[in-house]
Design an enzyme around this catalytic site. Structure first.
Site, PDB file in Angstrom:
ATOM      1  N   HIS A  39       0.835  -1.204   0.000  1.00 57.69           N
ATOM      2  CA  HIS A  39       0.000   0.000   0.000  1.00 57.69           C
ATOM      3  C   HIS A  39       0.871   1.257   0.000  1.00 57.69           C
ATOM      4  O   HIS A  39       0.702   2.150  -0.833  1.00 57.69           O
ATOM      5  CB  HIS A  39      -0.939  -0.005   1.222  1.00 57.69           C
ATOM      6  CG  HIS A  39      -1.720   1.253   1.371  1.00 57.69           C
ATOM      7  ND1 HIS A  39      -2.974   1.410   0.827  1.00 57.69           N
ATOM      8  CD2 HIS A  39      -1.413   2.435   1.945  1.00 57.69           C
ATOM      9  CE1 HIS A  39      -3.403   2.638   1.082  1.00 57.69           C
ATOM     10  NE2 HIS A  39      -2.483   3.269   1.758  1.00 57.69           N
ATOM     11  N   GLU A  40       1.803   1.315   0.930  1.00 59.43           N
ATOM     12  CA  GLU A  40       2.645   2.511   1.036  1.00 59.43           C
ATOM     13  C   GLU A  40       3.520   2.678  -0.209  1.00 59.43           C
ATOM     14  O   GLU A  40       3.722   3.791  -0.696  1.00 59.43           O
ATOM     15  CB  GLU A  40       3.519   2.447   2.291  1.00 59.43           C
ATOM     16  CG  GLU A  40       2.748   2.441   3.617  1.00 59.43           C
ATOM     17  CD  GLU A  40       1.803   3.615   3.781  1.00 59.43           C
ATOM     18  OE1 GLU A  40       1.997   4.659   3.138  1.00 59.43           O
ATOM     19  OE2 GLU A  40       0.830   3.480   4.555  1.00 59.43           O
ATOM     20  N   HIS A  60       1.953   4.528  -3.009  1.00 58.09           N
ATOM     21  CA  HIS A  60       2.065   5.994  -2.936  1.00 58.09           C
ATOM     22  C   HIS A  60       3.387   6.459  -3.531  1.00 58.09           C
ATOM     23  O   HIS A  60       3.441   7.411  -4.303  1.00 58.09           O
ATOM     24  CB  HIS A  60       2.008   6.462  -1.478  1.00 58.09           C
ATOM     25  CG  HIS A  60       0.664   6.340  -0.832  1.00 58.09           C
ATOM     26  ND1 HIS A  60      -0.482   6.849  -1.381  1.00 58.09           N
ATOM     27  CD2 HIS A  60       0.285   5.765   0.334  1.00 58.09           C
ATOM     28  CE1 HIS A  60      -1.514   6.608  -0.574  1.00 58.09           C
ATOM     29  NE2 HIS A  60      -1.075   5.942   0.477  1.00 58.09           N
ATOM     30  N   GLU A 112      -4.781   6.390  -2.696  1.00 61.01           N
ATOM     31  CA  GLU A 112      -4.906   5.266  -1.769  1.00 61.01           C
ATOM     32  C   GLU A 112      -5.104   3.936  -2.496  1.00 61.01           C
ATOM     33  O   GLU A 112      -4.862   2.869  -1.941  1.00 61.01           O
ATOM     34  CB  GLU A 112      -6.082   5.489  -0.806  1.00 61.01           C
ATOM     35  CG  GLU A 112      -5.932   6.697   0.102  1.00 61.01           C
ATOM     36  CD  GLU A 112      -4.637   6.696   0.887  1.00 61.01           C
ATOM     37  OE1 GLU A 112      -4.100   5.608   1.156  1.00 61.01           O
ATOM     38  OE2 GLU A 112      -4.145   7.791   1.212  1.00 61.01           O
ATOM     39  N   HIS A 159      -6.713   9.264  12.025  1.00 63.46           N
ATOM     40  CA  HIS A 159      -7.037  10.283  11.021  1.00 63.46           C
ATOM     41  C   HIS A 159      -7.922  11.399  11.563  1.00 63.46           C
ATOM     42  O   HIS A 159      -7.931  12.501  11.031  1.00 63.46           O
ATOM     43  CB  HIS A 159      -7.705   9.632   9.812  1.00 63.46           C
ATOM     44  CG  HIS A 159      -6.855   8.582   9.179  1.00 63.46           C
ATOM     45  ND1 HIS A 159      -6.582   7.381   9.802  1.00 63.46           N
ATOM     46  CD2 HIS A 159      -6.197   8.551   7.994  1.00 63.46           C
ATOM     47  CE1 HIS A 159      -5.799   6.653   9.016  1.00 63.46           C
ATOM     48  NE2 HIS A 159      -5.552   7.337   7.915  1.00 63.46           N
TER      49      HIS A 159
HETATM   50 ZN   LIG Z   1      -2.279   5.337   2.090  1.00 65.79          ZN
END
Ligand SMILES: [Zn+2]
Ligand SMILES: *[C@@H]1O[C@H](CO)[C@@H](O)[C@H](O)[C@H]1NC(C)=O
Ligand SMILES: *[C@@H]1O[C@H](CO)[C@@H](O)[C@H](O)[C@H]1NC(C)=O
Length: 649
Positions: A381-382, A385, A409, A511
């Site tokens: 996932h990271e 980015h 995302e 968040h």
């Molecule tokens: Zn993310």
């Protein structure tokens, strides 16, 4: 599982003088003005890059080493940058940019014309930054005692969220211990953040209004460039809800089988039993509720450990996948500068994040990586980015963003959809069976459903709650009870104990206190399947209604044709409205729930059948847990059982 991508708003810092460029005579022609604007923009972009770089470095220094000194430095840099950004903005708005004929020029000016929180007067700007940093520090440093600890002050009382509490939630099957961890985490963070959060709401709202938005919710939605965006999201959720209801009903039945009466037959699910602090992903409880418990399950975490994977090896494995589809390898600076393991000599923000330093060279990940299947996926996932950062690094600085933040995302996750397929895990030696057993395939689909389908209502309600908080529709005295009302309404979960307005449970989620919008994750969970479907079609691995080629068995590894269209979309950054970027990969200009529905179709069919057989109740009746104003009211009610507490939620 859901990780932050720090979307650093690029800030402007002006060293030189724009005197000449800034002076626009009243009667210059439109052509002349556009010419001037283009020259102005060259300087402005250069300064924005430098400045974003400075700010990112200061933010990184603090997030990866939570000291007072680093905080002071970060706040000072942010204030300096904001001041200059405001000056530049005043020049930007003097141009009649709406009349420009060059669409790229016009779009960059449009982006510069929204100043963001730098619009606040200096003292308030500093105050707002300090408040958010303070909440982050409370969250990142919070520690609790283990279940059954005798006193509050012992050596043992230093369990932090990552990795200790996360691991207990994932692996403990003792409901009392789970309740303890659930509750103490919220006690450690919530009340301390409550007043800070109210101040945060007031100040960010003030900033939004200075940008001509009615409140922060409108400011956040502006990213999507579509006035009907909220209703589109609502309609996506309506389409996905029947699938959610099936998995919810099935899981409740299984939890009841394991834990007995603490799980009611028809009520919301007590959320501390779901394997995750926020009940946003339920995959950690899969082991005792698999559709085919006897089908041999190869456990990814065990396999990674057995093969001596390290944090670095996990990230190298992810990188190899990206390279195999003709995307970029990680630059040397990535390996030199990232923090891929939790350091023991200092406090850091463990919440995983990916960073762009806006100098076209420096890109980093910060992740307290554990060798587990979950972190293996998070690493992808990271890195998604970082891959986006790399592909759009040559765009003008204002276009170095996702087409919208949901796209950002979605990239790593969509790669992970291939990676998690048994076919792929077998290719890279993480699964040993020689061919797919259909029972195992359904087990895997179920496990994935426990993280993807169950996330949807959570991903939606996080900002539903905040939209009403920002608009003032939800008053501070109702913050917590409103939160639980939404949790129940959308997710069908309930807290393990009654709640009050002296608690502030939303703050238990990163968040919320870190000022990161969340709708992006809901969008991502929908569109990643849309992208995956299109790429799999391109790779010749998926055909609608062809049972030989189901979507969940597709793996685009080494398929450069698929990789190249993805690359083309990533390279666009935010230079065009998002429907145009989406069209590059999917041919569609709208978000479409049918991707995820097709992916999980075999699971949905199975769940419907199973729920019918067990006569499971679909949906939920109102929770018996209550949310009231004060803790005293709860205590009084416990003393006097005849008093019924009026439920606010
Ligand atoms: Zn993310
Ligand atoms: C953390 O920051 C402090 C300054 O507050 C600095 O002295 C120290 O060297 C930093 N530690 C690391 C490991 O970077
Ligand atoms: C990365 O680190 C190595 C070893 O410390 C060093 O030789 C190299 O110059 C560094 N590269 C960059 C781009 O920082």
């Amino acid at each position: 599982m859901i990780r932050l991508y720090l979307n650093m708003l690029p800030k402007i810092f002006i060293i030189g003088c724009f005197c000449i460029l800034a002076i626009i005579a009243k009667d210059v022609s439109i052509e002349e003005e556009e010419y001037n604007a283009r020259n102005f923009l060259i300087l402005l972009n250069r300064q924005t890059e430098k400045d974003s770089n400075r700010l990112s470095l200061a933010n990184w220094a603090y997030a990866s080493n939570l000291t007072e000194e680093n905080l002071k430095n970060q706040l000072a840099v942010a204030a300096e940058v904001a001041k200059n950004e405001k000056e530049a903005w005043q020049r930007v708005i003097q141009y009649n940019w709406k009349t420009f004929s060059d669409p790229s020029l016009k779009r960059q000016f449009q982006k510069y014309s929204v100043l963001g929180i730098s619009a606040l007067p200096e003292e308030k700007f500093k105050n707002l930054n300090k408040i958010v940093s303070d909440m982050e520090a409370i969250y990142s440093k919070a520690k609790i005692c283990p279940f059954g600890a005798k006193t509050a002050e012992t050596e043992e009382c230093k369990l932090g969220l990552e990795p200790e509490l996360t691991n207990i939630l994932a692996t403990s099957r003792n409901p009392e211990e789970l309740k303890h961890v659930w509750l103490e985490w919220r006690n450690a963070v919530g009340p301390k953040c409550r007043l800070l959060y109210e101040q945060y709401v007031n100040l960010t709202n003030e900033a939004a209004r200075l940008n001509n938005f009615t409140d922060v919710s409108e400011y956040w939605l502006d990213d999507y460039e579509d006035p009907n965006f909220k209703s589109q999201i609502q309609s996506l959720w309506e389409q996905l809800k029947p699938l959610y209801l099936q998995i919810h009903a099935y899981v409740r039945t299984k939890l009841r089988g394991k834990y007995g009466e603490i799980v009611s037959e028809k009520g919301p699910i007590p959320m501390h039993l779901l394997g995750n602090m926020w009940a946003q992903s339920w995959s950690n409880v899969a082991d005792f509720m698999l559709p085919y418990p006897d089908a041999k399950d190869e456990n990814l975490t065990e396999e990674l450990k057995k093969q001596n994977y390290t944090a670095t090896k996990i990230f190298r494995t992810a990188e190899e996948f990206f390279k195999s589809i003709n995307l970029s390898e990680m630059p040397e600076t990535f390996w030199n500068n990232s923090v891929l393991e939790k350091p023991s000599d200092r406090e850091i923000v463990c919440h995983a994040s990916a960073w762009d330093f806006f100098d076209q060279k420096d890109f980093r990940i910060k992740q307290c990586t554990e060798v587990t299947g979950e972190h293996f996926i998070t690493a992808h996932h990271e890195m998604g980015h970082i891959e986006y950062f790399l592909q759009y690094k040559d765009q003008p600085v204002k276009f170095r963003e996702g087409a919208n933040d949901g796209f950002h995302e979605a990239i790593g996750d969509l790669i992970a959809l291939s990676v998690e397929s048994t076919k792929h895990l077998r290719k890279i030696g993480l699964v040993h069976s020689e061919k797919d057993d259909p029972k195992q395939v359904l087990n895997n689909l179920f496990k994935l459903g426990l993280s993807k389908i169950t996330f949807l209502p959570f991903g939606y309600l996080m900002d539903l709650w905040r939209w009403d908080v920002f608009s003032g529709k939800t008053k501070p005295e109702d913050y917590n009870c409103k939160w639980w009302e939404l949790r129940e309404k959308y997710q069908g979960v309930e807290p393990p104990v009654d709640r009050s307005e002296e608690d502030f449970d939303p703050a238990g989620k990163y968040h919320i206190i870190a000022d990161v919008p969340y709708l992006r994750y809901f969008i991502s969970f929908v569109i990643q399947f849309q992208f995956h479907r299109s790429l799999c079609e391109k790779a010749g691995q998926y055909e609608h209604n062809n049972l030989e080629k189901p979507l969940h068995e597709c793996d685009i590894y080494q398929n450069q044709a698929a990789g190249n269209v993805l690359k083309q979309m990533l390279a666009m950054g935010s230079s065009k409205p998002w429907p145009e970027a989406m069209e590059v990969v999917t041919g569609q200009r709208k978000m479409d729930a049918s991707g995820i529905l097709e992916y999980f179709k075999p699971l949905q069919t199975w769940l419907e059948e199973e729920n019918r057989k067990s006569n499971a109740f679909i949906g939920w009746e109102p929770s018996k847990k209550v949310c009231v104003r004060t803790r005293q009211e709860l205590l009084d009610a416990q003393k006097d059982n005849t008093t019924t507490i009026p439920a606010q939620a």
